[in-house]
Design a protein around this motif. Sequence first.
Motif, PDB file in Angstrom:
ATOM      1  N   TYR A  10      16.665  -5.865 -14.611  1.00 33.70           N
ATOM      2  CA  TYR A  10      16.132  -6.275 -13.311  1.00 33.70           C
ATOM      3  C   TYR A  10      15.065  -7.340 -13.524  1.00 33.70           C
ATOM      4  O   TYR A  10      14.640  -7.602 -14.651  1.00 33.70           O
ATOM      5  N   TRP A  16      18.749  -5.473  -3.899  1.00 34.14           N
ATOM      6  CA  TRP A  16      17.397  -5.951  -3.612  1.00 34.14           C
ATOM      7  C   TRP A  16      16.529  -4.835  -3.061  1.00 34.14           C
ATOM      8  O   TRP A  16      17.000  -3.985  -2.316  1.00 34.14           O
ATOM      9  N   VAL A  63       9.105  -7.917  -4.962  1.00 30.15           N
ATOM     10  CA  VAL A  63      10.538  -7.973  -4.667  1.00 30.15           C
ATOM     11  C   VAL A  63      11.266  -7.760  -5.987  1.00 30.15           C
ATOM     12  O   VAL A  63      10.926  -8.377  -6.997  1.00 30.15           O
ATOM     13  N   ALA A 107      15.110  -7.392  -7.929  1.00 32.20           N
ATOM     14  CA  ALA A 107      16.572  -7.513  -7.955  1.00 32.20           C
ATOM     15  C   ALA A 107      17.065  -6.737  -9.166  1.00 32.20           C
ATOM     16  O   ALA A 107      16.676  -7.039 -10.297  1.00 32.20           O
ATOM     17  N   GLY A 142      19.443 -11.092  -0.049  1.00 33.59           N
ATOM     18  CA  GLY A 142      18.218 -11.629  -0.614  1.00 33.59           C
ATOM     19  C   GLY A 142      17.305 -12.323   0.382  1.00 33.59           C
ATOM     20  O   GLY A 142      16.433 -13.087  -0.015  1.00 33.59           O
ATOM     21  N   ILE A 197      14.217  -6.612   3.099  1.00 32.91           N
ATOM     22  CA  ILE A 197      15.012  -7.613   2.380  1.00 32.91           C
ATOM     23  C   ILE A 197      16.468  -7.213   2.522  1.00 32.91           C
ATOM     24  O   ILE A 197      16.821  -6.038   2.371  1.00 32.91           O
ATOM     25  N   VAL A 223      14.864 -13.628 -11.020  1.00 33.40           N
ATOM     26  CA  VAL A 223      14.647 -13.823  -9.591  1.00 33.40           C
ATOM     27  C   VAL A 223      13.921 -15.145  -9.366  1.00 33.40           C
ATOM     28  O   VAL A 223      13.009 -15.493 -10.119  1.00 33.40           O
ATOM     29  N   GLN A 240      20.592  -7.393   1.583  1.00 30.52           N
ATOM     30  CA  GLN A 240      21.296  -7.407   0.305  1.00 30.52           C
ATOM     31  C   GLN A 240      21.776  -8.813  -0.057  1.00 30.52           C
ATOM     32  O   GLN A 240      22.251  -9.047  -1.158  1.00 30.52           O
TER      33      GLN A 240
END
Length: 108
Positions: A96, A49, A85, A87, A69, A65, A18, A67
């Motif tokens: 992730y 996200w 945050v 991902a 981002g 957030i 990320v 999708q």
Amino acid sequence: ANCCVFTSATPSVTSVTVSPASATVYQGQSLQMSASVATVGFANKAVSWSVVSASTGLAVDGVTITQAGVLKIGANVAGDLELTVKATSVFDPTKYDTATISTPTVAS
């Protein structure tokens, strides 16, 4: 003519990264986050996200957030928050990465 690509590699996700890894976002602002997904074969590079409070692990009212981002910090969100945050790979949810977002208190 039809064209095909064959690969012997089993599709897999090797990592999710990320960016930015940390940032400061003030109330009423938004920030475009991005995720780089390293894959083998033709694994799906999509990510899901999410954003939560770093201290409680729970969702924070006014913080969202998309999708795509885009992190949005509502104008009424408390200051001095630390958010996580995340991902997560859609193809392999065990892969992730996270980023730390701070929402400072605006000095009046």
